[in-house]
Design an enzyme around this catalytic site. Structure first.
Site, PDB file in Angstrom:
ATOM      1  N   HIS A  62      37.942  37.173  36.290  1.00  0.00           N
ATOM      2  CA  HIS A  62      36.920  37.815  35.449  1.00  0.00           C
ATOM      3  C   HIS A  62      37.348  38.171  33.680  1.00  0.00           C
ATOM      4  O   HIS A  62      37.514  37.987  32.766  1.00  0.00           O
ATOM      5  CB  HIS A  62      36.180  39.071  35.668  1.00  0.00           C
ATOM      6  CG  HIS A  62      35.220  38.508  36.914  1.00  0.00           C
ATOM      7  ND1 HIS A  62      34.378  38.067  36.560  1.00  0.00           N
ATOM      8  CD2 HIS A  62      34.501  39.109  37.975  1.00  0.00           C
ATOM      9  CE1 HIS A  62      33.940  37.852  37.426  1.00  0.00           C
ATOM     10  NE2 HIS A  62      33.810  38.642  38.963  1.00  0.00           N
ATOM     11  N   ASP A 116      30.937  31.981  41.740  1.00  0.00           N
ATOM     12  CA  ASP A 116      31.577  33.522  41.948  1.00  0.00           C
ATOM     13  C   ASP A 116      30.540  33.727  42.807  1.00  0.00           C
ATOM     14  O   ASP A 116      30.155  33.794  44.265  1.00  0.00           O
ATOM     15  CB  ASP A 116      30.849  34.404  40.499  1.00  0.00           C
ATOM     16  CG  ASP A 116      31.897  35.776  41.229  1.00  0.00           C
ATOM     17  OD1 ASP A 116      31.793  36.308  42.177  1.00  0.00           O
ATOM     18  OD2 ASP A 116      31.673  36.626  40.000  1.00  0.00           O
TER      19      ASP A 116
END
Length: 450
Positions: free
Chosen positions: A267, A318
């Protein structure tokens, strides 16, 4: 030796025609010969090196569609996390295996050939350690063997609820280990990785879930393979890290840990310009997951600044709100356009945006997995994807325009075949075990939703 003859192929020397690719019995590319013919070879239209998916929580694919109803207050990452804690309470090892296999089928059909599983669901329903501490890791490995996807397994150390070693909550009990127990679990996981292209690394859930001393102990005991960590995903996380240490998460990590090419910072959404440049200089990979980051309202990664600093990056799916390789690349670019209010942000002047996105994700993903792939080159794993020129959106396209059309307009419907370490797992757009694996998944979901 298996032989593929591609009408067009993207090689390290660029686009070439009539490329004969030999795949050895070991799953590696044995030869690459352009401008040739071989009547015994299997013919494909467009051949590309396949992407690696650098960030996955496989069990969360079963949550897709279950968190799209607004609550009484503002919904955000933290309310989503509570829903996730509730979901994992019921997952058995058998469920995890069935869900992971279904996910792998979908990812392979979209053009991924390998995956990094960031795995923190370790323990039994009551939080007790399984007889085999790596039982759940073994289920992920079994799913990968069934689906044929390449796997880099990343057992995750998760010990605390927040910065400064705060006690964990009830919803986290299935995730928890101390460093000694975690290192035992990791070694037990190694026994489940039986294929030549299986890989093993290590992950820290986040700076809020481990202490500095715990990170040091695990890094000393796990010196091989990639190292991954969630970082700076949410503004609240950044603020809490500042309260704890006086530094933001990326600043703290780069200042206190020897972050290098082994590392993948997942991220890294909220960084200052200085942190962005430091991360680029470190050689680590930024692990970007645009569909999940959009679904959770995380924010927009500083892609333009990071690209200009020469940063390395790759993409993952993810939480698997979508399972689409080039869909992640498309949304990455589109999010940059929305943030910058201009077009073609992630490319150099005069360059195809699709080509730059694909090349960057290809090399960054392979680095993050520690996987010898990322190109059609002798000695690398035969991680390959073939596109179908009969798809209308690819009609008449050549060179980099093929990637522009696939990424921004065509999507998974353009994929005809996929090989993972030479395993031919997708044929004519369908995974070779799609129906069997789907039956197992439906059985698991029927029980979980009852």
């Amino acid at each position: 030796m298996r032989k593929l003859l591609a009408e067009i192929a993207l090689t390290p020397d660029g686009w070439q025609r009539d490329v004969l690719v030999g795949i050895g019995a070991d799953g590696r590319i044995a030869s690459v010969v352009p401008e040739t013919q071989d009547h015994d070879a299997e013919c494909v239209d467009i051949l590309l090196p396949a992407l690696c998916n650098l960030h996955s929580h496989a069990f969360q694919r079963a949550m897709a569609g279950l968190t799209q109803r607004r609550g009484t207050g503002d919904d955000d990452f933290w309310s989503w996390r509570e829903a996730m804690y509730g979901f994992v309470r019921a997952l058995t090892p058998e469920d995890v295996e069935a869900i992971a296999a279904q996910l792998h089928v979908e990812l392979l059909e979209s053009g991924f050939a390998a995956i990094a599983e960031f795995h923190y669901l370790h323990h039994d329903l009551d939080g007790a350690v399984h007889t085999d501490p790596a039982e759940m890791s073994g289920r992920v490995a079994a799913a990968a063997a069934t689906s044929g996807i390449g796997l880099t397994h990343l057992p995750v150390l998760y010990a605390h609820s927040d910065f400064g070693g705060k006690p964990p909550g009830e919803g986290q009990k299935r995730f928890l280990n101390d460093p000694d127990g975690f290192l035992r679990l990791r070694e037990c996981a190694r026994a489940h990785l039986t294929r030549d292209d299986d890989g093993l690394g290590v992950a820290f859930h986040s700076l809020r879930a481990v202490t500095p001393d715990q990170m040091t102990a695990v890094l000393a005991g796990a010196s091989d393979g990639p190292v991954h960590i969630h970082i700076a995903e949410q503004v609240r996380e950044v603020e809490a890290c500042l309260d704890w240490s006086g530094q933001s998460p990326v600043d703290w990590l780069l200042s206190h840990v020897d972050v290098d090419e082994r590392w993948c910072l997942v991220h890294a959404t909220h960084m200052t310009a200085e942190e962005t440049a430091r991360l680029a200089r470190s050689g680590a990979v930024a692990g970007l997951c645009p569909t999940t980051e959009a679904d959770l309202g995380d924010g927009i990664f500083p892609g333009h600044t990071y690209r200009e600093a020469g940063g390395r990056w790759g993409v993952g799916t993810d939480s698997h709100i979508r399972a689409d390789a080039v869909g992640e690349l498309c949304l990455l670019e589109w999010s940059q356009r929305l943030g910058e209010r201009r077009r073609n942000v992630m490319a150099e002047p005069g360059q195809s945006t699709g080509r730059h996105l694909y090349d960057s994700a290809l090399s960054g993903g392979a680095q993050a997995l520690g996987r010898a792939s990322g190109g059609i080159k002798t000695g690398l794993w035969a991680d390959l994807v073939a596109l179908d020129t009969q798809h209308p959106l690819l009609s008449g396209q050549s060179g980099d325009a093929i990637l522009d059309a696939w990424i921004f307009s065509g999507g998974r419907a353009c994929v005809s075949d996929v090989w993972s370490a030479g395993r031919h797992v997708v044929r004519d757009g369908r995974h070779i075990r799609r129906d069997e694996i789907a039956r197992g998944y439906r059985g698991a979901m029927t029980r979980l939703m009852a």
